[in-house]
Design a protein around this motif. Structure first.
Motif, short mmCIF file in Angstrom:
data_model
loop_
_atom_site.label_atom_id
_atom_site.label_comp_id
_atom_site.label_asym_id
_atom_site.label_seq_id
_atom_site.Cartn_x
_atom_site.Cartn_y
_atom_site.Cartn_z
N TRP A 1 0.83 -1.20 0.00
CA TRP A 1 0.00 0.00 0.00
C TRP A 1 0.87 1.25 0.00
O TRP A 1 1.86 1.34 0.74
N ASN A 2 0.52 2.23 -0.83
CA ASN A 2 1.23 3.51 -0.89
C ASN A 2 0.31 4.61 -0.38
O ASN A 2 -0.66 4.99 -1.05
N TRP B 1 -2.74 0.53 -4.19
CA TRP B 1 -1.99 -0.71 -4.00
C TRP B 1 -1.07 -0.95 -5.19
O TRP B 1 -1.48 -0.74 -6.33
N THR B 2 0.16 -1.34 -4.90
CA THR B 2 1.09 -1.76 -5.95
C THR B 2 1.24 -3.28 -5.84
O THR B 2 1.72 -3.79 -4.83
N ARG C 1 -1.26 -1.37 -10.50
CA ARG C 1 -1.67 -0.44 -9.45
C ARG C 1 -3.18 -0.29 -9.46
O ARG C 1 -3.80 -0.21 -10.52
N ALA C 2 -3.75 -0.27 -8.26
CA ALA C 2 -5.21 -0.19 -8.16
C ALA C 2 -5.59 0.46 -6.83
O ALA C 2 -4.83 0.43 -5.86
N GLN C 3 -6.80 1.03 -6.81
CA GLN C 3 -7.30 1.64 -5.59
C GLN C 3 -7.72 0.58 -4.58
O GLN C 3 -7.56 0.75 -3.37
N GLY D 1 0.75 -3.08 4.59
CA GLY D 1 -0.18 -1.97 4.62
C GLY D 1 0.48 -0.67 5.03
O GLY D 1 1.65 -0.42 4.73
N GLN D 2 -0.26 0.15 5.77
CA GLN D 2 0.21 1.50 6.12
C GLN D 2 1.45 1.49 7.02
O GLN D 2 2.27 2.40 6.97
N ASP D 3 1.58 0.46 7.86
CA ASP D 3 2.72 0.41 8.78
C ASP D 3 3.89 -0.40 8.22
O ASP D 3 4.91 -0.55 8.89
N GLY D 4 3.74 -0.93 7.02
CA GLY D 4 4.83 -1.66 6.39
C GLY D 4 5.08 -3.05 6.95
O GLY D 4 6.04 -3.71 6.54
#
Length: 436
Positions: free
Chosen positions: A106-107, A113-114, A124-126, A388-391
């Motif tokens: 997630w970016n 999303w990659t 890449r997609a939402q 995700g957001q926290d890697g």
């Protein structure tokens, strides 16, 4: 807009519904065709354990012109069904086959999303829709010496398209749902079959039969009712558990109910019995005793009776998934079949010639079948490097247990959803009933 991972029932269902919403979507599928697990599950005897018409899409546009040939379709029937669905709805135009997903990151800066495949392609997609199912990552135990075996080794989840057992000495490890199907299918043709069993499978009668187009046409008036009914039952079948307290029944009433469930076949003795099967040990023992009597009458040898249907239950009836069988118990009376109880003669190592057990016996084999199952439920998701957001990789985050919202999503993984996965009804219900 959306990347979908997996082209089985869940993935195709998601794709068709995203199209209706006007969203753009692509499926990344590891296999070379549609059908999900039924693309890979083509071992001898592979078939569904849900009677038709439950194991298909409930869209009238699809079922009105489709007919199966068997009450319990085999893998060929399911693959043919998916080809029909593709012909009707042009599914494949949005599917990229032979595309094993390696990672999904997630970016936060672009809210996307990659997704990267093993061969290096990047998407890449939402949104990310995980339709990996509950049995997509197969499991091979760490058997000592497996790489030294000079014969052939095949896992049932990666079966070759063509394979002939005729005249071969075969060994099979595992007597779960897959093992049962393989054993009863190959026993008549092999030179010898050695079955390595840890826990006897408390199988139920399938009552398989051919079904004509004419019979299905007559049934189709009921299809909408059957599809609605499955959402009202415990396990997604048209039949349900009986909530009547066992204390309010007579032994005669229960005996007749058991006989009826047994004769109708399928999972009725499991999912169509009294609800107290899971909470009342005395009643559970009564169900097991009925099952044991019905099975033992098919096994003439007392030693085999105790291995396959022991007097003492190996576990409470129904807490492990039973399988459906057609001629499983008769197989063990064949002179070319040997059943090894690995609780008494454990698998010590795989040798160049076959398999050696702890009693010193080396069982010589030409082919070893691994019916050893899957990294169930979570494996299809945790085998992908999802961050995700926290890697933090999801495999690491779930190391001590899955955390999800309603069995659909997990915190810190925005816009990522799954169906028929961890903490969904997947482990407790019919597959398509949970999806379509």
């Amino acid at each position: 807009d959306i990347i979908i991972v997996g082209a089985g029932f869940a993935g195709v269902h998601q794709l068709l519904n995203f199209r209706k919403l006007g969203l753009t979507a692509k499926i990344l599928e590891a296999g070379g065709g549609l059908a999900g697990t039924w693309y890979w599950n083509r071992y001898p005897g592979a078939r569904v354990d849900s009677e038709m018409p439950i194991y298909q899409f409930s869209d009238p546009e699809l079922w009105k012109d489709w007919s199966f040939t068997e009450y319990y379709p085999d893998w060929r029937g399911i693959q043919a069904y998916f080809r029909y669905v593709d012909q009707k709805l042009d599914v494949k135009r949005d599917v990229l086959f032979n595309s094993q997903v390696a990672s999904a990151h997630w970016n936060d800066s672009v809210n996307r999303w990659t997704v990267t495949t093993e061969d290096g392609r990047v998407f890449r997609a939402q949104f990310l829709s995980l339709c990996t199912g509950i049995g997509s990552k197969y499991h091979v135990p760490d058997f000592k010496g497996l790489d030294t075996f000079k014969g052939e080794v095949h896992h049932t989840a990666r079966w070759p398209e063509e394979y002939d057992f005729t005249g071969k000495r075969a060994g099979i490890i595992g007597t779960g749902a897959t093992g049962v199907q393989v054993i009863q299918e190959i026993a008549p043709v092999v030179a010898h079959l050695t079955v390595f069993q840890r826990t006897p499978n408390l199988t139920l009668p399938m009552r398989q039969r051919k079904i004509s187009v004419e019979e299905q046409k007559k049934m189709k008036d009921l299809y909408p009712i059957l599809y609605r009914r499955r959402y009202q039952t415990f396990a997604g079948f048209p039949y349900d558990q009986d909530p009547k307290p066992v204390a309010d029944t007579t032994p005669e009433e229960r005996a007749l109910a058991f006989e009826d469930q047994w004769e109708k076949g399928g999972f009725r003795l499991w999912f169509g019995s009294y609800t107290e099967l899971y909470t009342n040990q005395k009643f559970n023992d009564e169900v097991y005793a009925f099952w044991r009597e019905r099975v033992r009458e098919r096994i003439p040898d007392p030693e085999l009776q105790e291995k396959l249907a022991p007097m003492r239950p190996p576990h409470p009836f129904g807490v492990r998934r039973p399988s459906l069988e057609q001629r499983y118990y008769e197989v063990y009376s064949q002179p070319n079949v040997t059943l090894i109880d690995i609780n008494k003669a454990a698998i010590e190592e795989i040798t160049p010639k076959g398999l050696k057990t702890s009693d010193g016996v080396e069982h010589e084999l030409d082919v070893l079948v691994l019916a050893t199952g899957f990294d169930m439920v979570t494996g299809g998701i945790t085998s992908i490097d999802i961050r995700g957001q926290d890697g933090i990789p999801i495999k690491e985050k779930w190391a001590d247990g899955v955390q999800s919202y309603l069995g659909l999503a997990s915190a810190t993984y925005p816009n990522m959803f799954w169906i028929y996965g961890p903490q969904s009804p997947s482990s407790f219900s019919n597959g398509p009933s949970s999806i379509v």
